[in-house]
Write a protein that holds these residues in place. Structure first.
Motif, PDB file in Angstrom:
ATOM      1  N   ASP A 268       0.814  -1.215   0.000  1.00 19.23           N
ATOM      2  CA  ASP A 268       0.000   0.000   0.000  1.00 19.23           C
ATOM      3  C   ASP A 268       0.849   1.267   0.000  1.00 19.23           C
ATOM      4  OD1 ASP A 268       1.039  -0.496   2.481  1.00 19.23           O
ATOM      5  OD2 ASP A 268      -0.689   0.300   3.580  1.00 19.23           O
ATOM      6  N   ARG A 362      -6.533  -3.479  -5.247  1.00 19.42           N
ATOM      7  CA  ARG A 362      -7.361  -2.604  -4.410  1.00 19.42           C
ATOM      8  C   ARG A 362      -6.609  -1.390  -3.894  1.00 19.42           C
ATOM      9  NH1 ARG A 362      -7.475  -4.425   1.360  1.00 19.42           N
ATOM     10  NH2 ARG A 362      -5.780  -5.935   1.654  1.00 19.42           N
ATOM     11  N   PHE A 363      -5.261  -1.385  -4.122  1.00 23.83           N
ATOM     12  CA  PHE A 363      -4.492  -0.230  -3.658  1.00 23.83           C
ATOM     13  C   PHE A 363      -3.901   0.571  -4.808  1.00 23.83           C
ATOM     14  CE2 PHE A 363      -3.935  -3.318  -0.092  1.00 23.83           C
ATOM     15  CZ  PHE A 363      -4.725  -2.642   0.831  1.00 23.83           C
ATOM     16  N   LEU A 364      -4.358   0.317  -6.030  1.00 25.37           N
ATOM     17  CA  LEU A 364      -3.800   1.052  -7.163  1.00 25.37           C
ATOM     18  C   LEU A 364      -4.107   2.541  -7.074  1.00 25.37           C
ATOM     19  CD1 LEU A 364      -4.485  -1.353 -10.178  1.00 25.37           C
ATOM     20  CD2 LEU A 364      -2.336  -0.944  -8.965  1.00 25.37           C
ATOM     21  N   ASN A 365      -5.167   2.877  -6.379  1.00 24.31           N
ATOM     22  CA  ASN A 365      -5.502   4.292  -6.246  1.00 24.31           C
ATOM     23  C   ASN A 365      -4.477   5.052  -5.405  1.00 24.31           C
ATOM     24  OD1 ASN A 365      -6.328   2.795  -4.008  1.00 24.31           O
ATOM     25  ND2 ASN A 365      -7.799   4.352  -3.383  1.00 24.31           N
ATOM     26  N   LEU A 366      -3.617   4.323  -4.663  1.00 23.82           N
ATOM     27  CA  LEU A 366      -2.581   4.979  -3.866  1.00 23.82           C
ATOM     28  C   LEU A 366      -1.318   5.249  -4.667  1.00 23.82           C
ATOM     29  CD1 LEU A 366      -2.919   2.841  -0.588  1.00 23.82           C
ATOM     30  CD2 LEU A 366      -4.005   5.044  -1.120  1.00 23.82           C
TER      31      LEU A 366
END
Length: 798
Positions: A268, A362-366
């Motif tokens: 993350d 699910r953490f690509l937005n970070l």
């Protein structure tokens, strides 16, 4: 029939109350008899059958007692009373108790039938006891009634707290997990009776770990209670869970356990370079694959989530440099991919990217989960050794090339900006025979010795180039020299040939096949021609036939050979090759005339056999030889004894003392040897004649070097070739000193105050020299004074 009396002992109030409670639970309709009763006789069975059809009066029906556990009183705990209808209270009945715990845990009053517990009871260790009771006639010991079995049950109380048998617990849960994610389930065990009351009913609660975690009060399942728990912020949590019995009510017992929860890592956090610009330098002499520098991108994650992949994405050095990822430390190592040159390019710029290869959707937005940095690399100049162009030389040269001929020019240059001057040389370990020489300034490779392909056909030499201003900078190049063949070796017989001809041989008979070898290796192959030598062209005894396959036959030309006339013939054979120029040699075939049998088998090839005289036996011959040997030993012994005799030290005073200088390997001929030297030249070399008188019986040890110098070479302008030729001649003559260091000293010198120290001038005068002053020099010169001092003319020296 058996009866049981109620407890009347006022001292056991607690036991009384509990017993009254359980009496109401007893089934008074249960028959006394049980499976453990003793079997009845046939008459008893009949009586019993009759009684079953009649209504019987029951005194009391029983089969079990109840008693509380963990009694802490000082007196024995009253359990119950056994009584038989046949007991009249006169003590004639004796009660006996047997079975589990009888006499140890439980006792009975044999007169009254009262049962007591004499030990502390624990239901968790044993929940019931099975015993047997019997009434006996005290006087006769005869059973009054059949033996009956009953049970004493231990009633549970809440005396055990819940326990976590598997604690403490260790669990992990991924960071950033959603609320309600299961972590671990804990279980507590209560040893109390779960079928009675709430003693074993356990309720779970959390004492420590809120608000991060929660626990299910019934199942003990621990779940996350807070969202976005970040491992990089806090990784370890200690959670304390309590389990309480009695349904969690007041007064219940409780037990606790610890659960160590670790947040496992997820990817993350994107990587980031702490520096956006790196400055590095590298020497231009750095070899390929050598390290230039390191770059590192920081990632707060760990393990596989922190793995990094480095790459070069832009810049002017993509084909010159490379980058690799160190899997242990996750750093990017920049290495040299191609040779560097300060003179060609002095600096490079690279754009390096570091990225995570393992991503979670699910953490690509970070993200993005990659970062870049710029690396400036400066190439530093070094003093490089000379470089040869080309990097390898191959030369072909005929073996008859003259000494001093240039066969190849080696070219090297200084790659540095200064362009220093170059000096050439040959690595002598690659040319131990010193066949070649290289010009120190021009790099011209020349022959220094004659080449012979038959001895060495290939030469692999190393030529060195050294900077004049920095001798430590040395470059090298390999030069392969192939020596080409020329026809410089005449053919010769392959071996020594010796033929035999029988006396009864006929004309035209083959007596020998000969072949030849040639050390040369012509391109068209070897081909030899055979013929009789000119002096044997008209030989009347033998003839030669060339087979045109490098062999020849020797045939007889006539018959009628006789040993006593001539037993050996020598036949000269001329062998020629097909080279240019044609070379030939003459080999001799030895032919022996032998006596043979009818089948042509040789019997004897000697004309006269050596036979010992009949009158001289072998023993006599041995005796003669022994005598000769003894005489020789005596002669040698006499000669050695004469040599060992001492020479007299008495020297006649009238004799002249001469000291001669002779060669070390020449004993000399004394005063009469006038050929050894001219002593007049030693007295005064300026007056010596210029004509040198050579000794006739021995060649001079050192001759003038002029004999090595042909006049043609002296007049030749090519001085360099002349020096090389003289160097070769000096190297080949093992007895000659180096011609370039020979100095001749013909004059001892004069004008010294001490004059000449030589004793040779003592012969220049005939007058006697006085040595009387030796007596004044002390005892050390006493012996010389006695030998050379004044003596009587008629007496001996000593």
């Amino acid at each position: 029939m058996w009866t049981s009396g109620r407890m009347s002992n006022a001292k056991n109030l607690l036991g009384l109350g509990m017993s009254l409670y359980f009496w109401g639970l007893m089934d008074l309709t249960t028959t006394v008899l049980s499976g453990s009763a003793r079997p009845l006789t046939e008459g008893q069975e009949d009586n019993l059958s009759d009684k079953l059809h009649q209504r019987m009066k029951r005194s009391w029906v029983w089969n079990q007692f109840f008693v509380l556990e963990e009694y802490t009183g000082t007196d024995p705990l009253y359990v119950g009373k056994l009584h038989s209808d046949m007991d009249r209270g006169d003590g004639s009945i004796k009660y006996i108790l047997s079975g589990e715990g009888a006499g140890i845990v439980f006792t009975i009053d044999d007169t009254t039938g009262d049962i007591h517990a004499i030990q502390r009871l624990d239901r968790e260790e044993r929940s019931q006891y099975t015993l047997r009771a019997q009434a006996l006639d005290r006087r006769t010991g005869r059973p009054m009634e059949p033996e009956s079995e009953f049970i004493i049950k231990i009633q549970d109380i809440n005396d055990n707290e819940p326990k976590f048998l598997d604690g403490p617990y260790v669990a992990s849960v991924p960071e950033m997990s959603p609320v309600g994610t299961s972590v671990i389930q804990v279980t507590a065990t209560d040893a109390d009776d779960p079928t009675y009351g709430n003693s074993a009913r356990v309720v779970y609660s959390i004492l420590q770990g809120q608000p991060y975690f929660s626990v299910d009060s019934r199942t003990g399942l621990i779940r996350t209670a807070l969202m976005n728990m970040d491992r990089e912020a806090k990784e370890y949590y200690e959670v304390i869970i309590q389990a309480k019995d009695m349904g969690g009510q007041l007064g219940g017992l409780a037990g606790t356990t610890t659960v160590n929860v670790t947040l496992s890592d997820v990817n993350d956090n994107p990587p980031r370079f702490p520096q956006k610009h790196y400055q590095m330098s590298v020497l231009e002499s750095a070899p390929v694959s050598s390290t230039v520098g390191r770059v590192v991108a920081k990632d707060l994650d760990e393990g596989i989530n922190a793995e990094m992949k480095y790459s070069l994405v832009d810049g002017d050095g993509l084909d010159v440099f490379d980058i690799n990822t160190d899997p242990n430390y996750q750093v990017g190592i920049i290495t040299v991919r191609k040779p560097l040159s300060f003179e060609s390019k002095k600096s490079y710029t690279l754009k390096v990217e570091g990225a995570n290869p393992h991503l979670e959707m699910r953490f690509l937005n970070l993200g993005p989960f990659r970062d870049t940095t710029t690396v400036h690399i400066t190439v530093e100049d070094v003093d490089e050794p000379p470089v040869f162009e080309p990097s390898f030389y191959f030369v072909e040269v005929p073996e008859d090339v003259e000494i001093g001929t240039t066969i190849q020019t080696i070219i090297a240059k200084d790659p540095d900006v200064t362009n220093n001057s170059i000096r050439y040389s040959i690595d002598r370990s690659s040319d131990p025979g010193r066949f070649f020489y290289v010009d120190i300034t021009s790099g011209a490779l020349m022959t220094a010795r004659p080449l012979d392909r038959e001895d060495v056909s290939w030469h692999n030499i190393t030529v060195l180039a050294m900077e004049l201003n920095n001798p430590s900078q040395v470059g090298s190049v390999s030069v392969t020299v192939k020596v080409l063949d020329v026809n410089d070796n005449a053919p010769e017989f392959a071996r020594f040939y010796e033929a035999f001809v029988c006396e009864n041989a006929k004309a035209g008979q083959l007596i020998q096949t000969v072949s030849a070898i040639d050390r040369d290796d012509p391109q068209d192959g070897q081909h030899f021609y055979y013929s009789l030598a000119p002096e044997a062209a008209n030989n009347p005894n033998f003839t030669l036939r060339d087979n045109q396959d490098n062999t020849a036959w020797i045939l007889t030309r006539r018959s009628g050979f006789r040993q006593h006339e001539q037993n050996t013939f020598y036949l000269p054979i001329l062998i020629s090759d097909n080279g240019r120029p044609v070379l030939s040699s003459t080999g001799t075939l030895t032919v022996h005339v032998c006596s043979c049998d009818e089948d042509g088998m040789v019997m004897s090839c000697n004309a006269d056999a050596y036979v010992l005289p009949v009158s001289l036996s072998r023993g006599a011959l041995i005796a003669i030889l022994a005598c000769i040997f003894v005489l020789l030993v005596l002669v040698l012994l006499i000669l050695s004894m004469r040599r060992q005799r001492k020479q007299p030290y008495i020297i006649d005073e009238e004799e002249n003392i001469h000291e001669n200088i002779v060669r070390y390997d020449d004993e000399g001929g004394g005063e009469e040897d006038t050929e050894a030297f001219d002593i007049a030249a030693m007295w005064n070399p300026r007056e010596a004649q210029l004509v040198v008188k050579n000794r006739q019986d021995m060649l001079p040890e050192i001759e003038s070097l002029s004999r090595y110098v042909p006049q043609a070479c002296v007049m030749d302008n090519n001085v360099h070739n002349y020096v090389l030729a003289k160097l070769y001649e000096a190297d080949m003559d093992l007895w000659a000193p180096p011609f370039d260091s020979l100095q001749t000293y013909m004059f001892e010198g004069n004008g010294s105050v001490a004059e000449s120290l030589s004793s040779l001038q003592s012969v220049t005068t005939d007058s006697d020299q006085s040595y009387d002053y030796l007596t004044d020099w002390g005892p050390r010169f006493k012996k010389l004074a006695e030998m050379y001092g004044a003596t009587d003319s008629n007496g001996a020296l000593w």
